[in-house]
Write a protein that holds these residues in place. Sequence first.
Motif, PDB file in Angstrom:
ATOM      1  N   LYS A  13     -21.941  67.465  46.892  1.00 34.82           N
ATOM      2  CA  LYS A  13     -23.772  68.204  46.536  1.00 34.82           C
ATOM      3  C   LYS A  13     -24.051  66.304  46.580  1.00 34.82           C
ATOM      4  O   LYS A  13     -23.989  65.227  46.374  1.00 34.82           O
ATOM      5  CB  LYS A  13     -23.812  68.289  44.689  1.00 34.82           C
ATOM      6  CG  LYS A  13     -23.240  67.819  43.818  1.00 34.82           C
ATOM      7  CD  LYS A  13     -23.529  68.538  42.160  1.00 34.82           C
ATOM      8  CE  LYS A  13     -23.213  67.159  41.250  1.00 34.82           C
ATOM      9  NZ  LYS A  13     -23.678  67.313  40.001  1.00 34.82           N
ATOM     10  N   GLU A  14     -25.651  66.533  46.404  1.00 36.72           N
ATOM     11  CA  GLU A  14     -26.550  65.920  46.681  1.00 36.72           C
ATOM     12  C   GLU A  14     -27.185  64.391  45.413  1.00 36.72           C
ATOM     13  O   GLU A  14     -26.630  65.822  44.898  1.00 36.72           O
ATOM     14  CB  GLU A  14     -27.757  65.710  47.643  1.00 36.72           C
ATOM     15  CG  GLU A  14     -28.294  66.758  49.432  1.00 36.72           C
ATOM     16  CD  GLU A  14     -28.539  66.758  49.968  1.00 36.72           C
ATOM     17  OE1 GLU A  14     -30.065  67.000  49.466  1.00 36.72           O
ATOM     18  OE2 GLU A  14     -29.131  66.736  51.034  1.00 36.72           O
ATOM     19  N   PHE A  15     -26.962  63.204  45.192  1.00 36.45           N
ATOM     20  CA  PHE A  15     -27.428  62.775  44.223  1.00 36.45           C
ATOM     21  C   PHE A  15     -29.051  62.159  44.487  1.00 36.45           C
ATOM     22  O   PHE A  15     -29.282  61.719  46.113  1.00 36.45           O
ATOM     23  CB  PHE A  15     -26.578  61.998  44.101  1.00 36.45           C
ATOM     24  CG  PHE A  15     -24.968  62.299  43.680  1.00 36.45           C
ATOM     25  CD1 PHE A  15     -25.416  62.613  42.609  1.00 36.45           C
ATOM     26  CD2 PHE A  15     -24.258  62.820  44.534  1.00 36.45           C
ATOM     27  CE1 PHE A  15     -24.164  63.253  41.728  1.00 36.45           C
ATOM     28  CE2 PHE A  15     -23.038  63.211  44.074  1.00 36.45           C
ATOM     29  CZ  PHE A  15     -22.898  64.001  42.967  1.00 36.45           C
ATOM     30  N   SER A  38     -20.750  56.283  39.716  1.00 39.90           N
ATOM     31  CA  SER A  38     -20.164  55.447  38.204  1.00 39.90           C
ATOM     32  C   SER A  38     -19.622  53.826  38.310  1.00 39.90           C
ATOM     33  O   SER A  38     -20.792  53.775  38.492  1.00 39.90           O
ATOM     34  CB  SER A  38     -18.739  56.118  38.724  1.00 39.90           C
ATOM     35  OG  SER A  38     -17.976  55.870  37.862  1.00 39.90           O
ATOM     36  N   HIS A  39     -18.322  53.486  38.719  1.00 40.85           N
ATOM     37  CA  HIS A  39     -18.234  52.208  38.557  1.00 40.85           C
ATOM     38  C   HIS A  39     -18.445  51.783  39.749  1.00 40.85           C
ATOM     39  O   HIS A  39     -17.918  50.207  40.064  1.00 40.85           O
ATOM     40  CB  HIS A  39     -17.324  51.837  37.548  1.00 40.85           C
ATOM     41  CG  HIS A  39     -17.237  52.431  36.424  1.00 40.85           C
ATOM     42  ND1 HIS A  39     -18.413  51.889  35.603  1.00 40.85           N
ATOM     43  CD2 HIS A  39     -16.848  53.281  35.399  1.00 40.85           C
ATOM     44  CE1 HIS A  39     -18.376  52.870  34.091  1.00 40.85           C
ATOM     45  NE2 HIS A  39     -17.219  53.101  34.445  1.00 40.85           N
ATOM     46  N   ARG A  59     -30.911  56.281  39.011  1.00 40.72           N
ATOM     47  CA  ARG A  59     -30.519  54.119  40.098  1.00 40.72           C
ATOM     48  C   ARG A  59     -31.004  54.449  41.356  1.00 40.72           C
ATOM     49  O   ARG A  59     -31.347  54.509  41.970  1.00 40.72           O
ATOM     50  CB  ARG A  59     -28.829  54.435  40.197  1.00 40.72           C
ATOM     51  CG  ARG A  59     -28.831  54.454  38.299  1.00 40.72           C
ATOM     52  CD  ARG A  59     -26.550  54.672  38.413  1.00 40.72           C
ATOM     53  NE  ARG A  59     -25.841  53.956  37.914  1.00 40.72           N
ATOM     54  CZ  ARG A  59     -24.497  53.579  37.812  1.00 40.72           C
ATOM     55  NH1 ARG A  59     -24.150  54.790  38.242  1.00 40.72           N
ATOM     56  NH2 ARG A  59     -23.928  52.275  38.195  1.00 40.72           N
ATOM     57  N   PRO A  60     -31.371  52.809  41.338  1.00 37.57           N
ATOM     58  CA  PRO A  60     -31.855  52.112  42.793  1.00 37.57           C
ATOM     59  C   PRO A  60     -30.680  51.970  43.537  1.00 37.57           C
ATOM     60  O   PRO A  60     -29.608  51.691  43.437  1.00 37.57           O
ATOM     61  CB  PRO A  60     -32.561  51.023  42.487  1.00 37.57           C
ATOM     62  CG  PRO A  60     -31.350  50.297  41.088  1.00 37.57           C
ATOM     63  CD  PRO A  60     -30.551  51.995  40.206  1.00 37.57           C
TER      64      PRO A  60
END
Length: 757
Positions: A13-15, A38-39, A59-60
């Motif tokens: 999927k896309e984020f 994630s990390h 998040r950027p």
Amino acid sequence: MIAQVTLDIAIGKEFDYLIPDDLLGQIEVGSRVKVPFSHREVLGCVTALCEHSPHPGVRPILKMIGRQSLLTPNVLRLARWIGQYYCCPAETALKSVLPETVRKEQKGWRERLYVRAIPSVQEPPKLTKRQNELWHLIQERKQLPLQELLELTKSTAATARKLEDLGLITIQLEVSERDPYANEVILPTLPLPLNTDQAACLARILESINHCDSNRPDTSGTPDRAGQQGVPHRTFLLHGVTGSGKTEVYLQAIDHALKLGKGAIVLVPEISLTPQTVERFKARFSSGPGRTLVAVLHSHLSAGERHDEWHKIREGRARIVIGARSAIFAPVDPLGLIIVDEEHEHSYKQEEAPRYHARDVAVKRGQDERAVVVLGSATPSMESYGNARSGKYGLLEMPVRADDKKMPIVRVVDMRGEAKAHKGIPIFSTLLKEAITRRLEMKEQVMLFLNRRGYASSLQCPLCGYVAGCPNCSVSLTYHRKIQQLCCHICGHRTPAPKVCPEVKCRNPAIRFAGLGTERVEETLGKLFPHARTVRMDSDTLKRKEDYRRILGDFRTGKIDVLLGTQMIAKGLHFPNVTLVGIIYADLSLHMPDFRAAERTFQLLTQVAGRAGRGDVEGEVIVQAFTPFHPAIQHARRHDYLAFYDQEIEFREQLRYPPAARAAMLTLRSRNEDKARLSAEHLKQVIERDLKDVSDLMISGPAPSPLLRAENFYRHQILLRTGRMPTLTRRLATVLKTLSLPEDVRLTVDIDPVNLV
Ligand code: ADP
Ligand code: ZN
């Protein structure tokens, strides 16, 4: 501003990511970016932009890769289609449309220090002898790489730095492009006057290019709708016999597209992407003033060369691309023409996910971008000829050789008769032996073809029946005499050849080799024609990439009398002094467990035969076969494609094999045979239950693959057939999402498979 990103890691999927202020206006659809996940930090492609994200705490983006977006909207759209049609995750499809070297984070450009003279009217200051030497050279050359300057003058960087301090020169880091063909001098060629057939074919292609150009896309319409709006024949099948001059038609069609400000992609099978082929395109377009760059993409380029070739295309500096399969994704924009030469070739199909067929992708891309597509072949695939028959493609025909040279005479030798007469099967029939002798006497050249490498295809014990088999695959091992080893042509397993039968109870010293390979033919040739200069060409003799080029060069200049090889020598080569072609064992490919066996045999024989008689002397082809009356061999003998097609299509229609229907192959593999089989049975039940609405679906199997075990995996298959493939793949994708298989069982989905083994 929010960017939707498809990550390289397979997530499905896309984020959403925030575009930081310093990258606003730079990041667009198609940009490569590095993002936190994630990390970790991972790479991905921006596939859409939007104002807001419904998700909190977006998040950027960390970084943008490359100077401009790497995926053009057109190629992005094509990748999406591939994901859907070929039933694979979007990220897998996206990955395959950008070369690895372009996708990765490191800067792919090679940077070098360049030295340039600063123009000045003043007298130069007084210089030492060394400094003077450098200064003179720089003035003469205006600019050159620092490294080269130092090598030429045998001086150190300090001397050059001194000149820089004096304000005479600049030394700067600059991108230096790698050019895989930099050392070649290619003489320009002019368009040939076309013969009637060529002219007629070209006229129809140009008419179509003009038509596409004058009706600029209505961007709202889907390609299919545009098709219905009366733009006929945007895809052509150019059926031209070997030597009919198809390339000249391609060249002149490309020239026309360029004049309209558009680019072109030329696909050729990897195996025929010879220097000779590339040269013909470069000679027409790259030499001389004001000409366009021709970029070349294939697997023999270094990563750096591929990177630079690709960017030449992306920046619009190279408008013609010639390449193998994956060149269909080259970011040529605007695109006017796609040529798929030898369109019947199976190497256009990628045998790993995404399992796309470059010819079919070409047709789709042509529709989407309103580019004309020309599929060329002397032996069109059943699929393409079927499409031409039904009117889906325009049919262009060139039934004679360009310069009115005759098609070679083909003689078929019945090897059963030879076996009787010789009390054993000879490698060379009397007819072929005599023909070779005659041609050698006349200082003409001979090509011999056998599509199996090695010395013998198996090692057998006549007493106990032992056959040396691969421990990992269900095939017998091939004996390679030079290295004295038995090799598996599937997995690469190697073992020393035994001197006696390895069965403990047998130990027969008279074990023997069966089945013929090129290495054995080479040995016999040496004995029969000790004075002939013979060279064998197959993947065992070609160790370095220059070998191919060198051997073909030697053959062209007459340093070789007899060239013996596998299918490597069957394709696209053009040697005027070859007057005899011998096919050692023509029915080899007929015995493949594949419904396309006859088609492949017909194609191979026609292609190989097409190498003969391309010069002034009429050509001759001798075909040795154990089933001389098989239709594939007989139609090839008469150069009668149509008769072959008509007979073959009847069989395909009766059994509903492609092109009468479309096929999808589902293969389940596991190290455990029961698990592979049971999973296949389970999958079949799921399909029967869930795909009821695909009304014409035909399910065959599950059955063990013809090659049951390969590289230690057991394989069981299900073959699906339907007339409505897009529906099937869409429905299949939903079914597979919820399908659960044991952990060590893997499923591959192959839409429109070309390899059923
Ligand atoms: P194909 O690709 O159809 O097998 P080629 O394009 O290799 O055929 O052409 C075969 C030969 O015929 C080449 O040597 C080519 O230069 C020559 N040829 C092509 N068109 C013409 C023409 N119009 N007049 C003379 N020779 C031609
Ligand atoms: Zn093996």
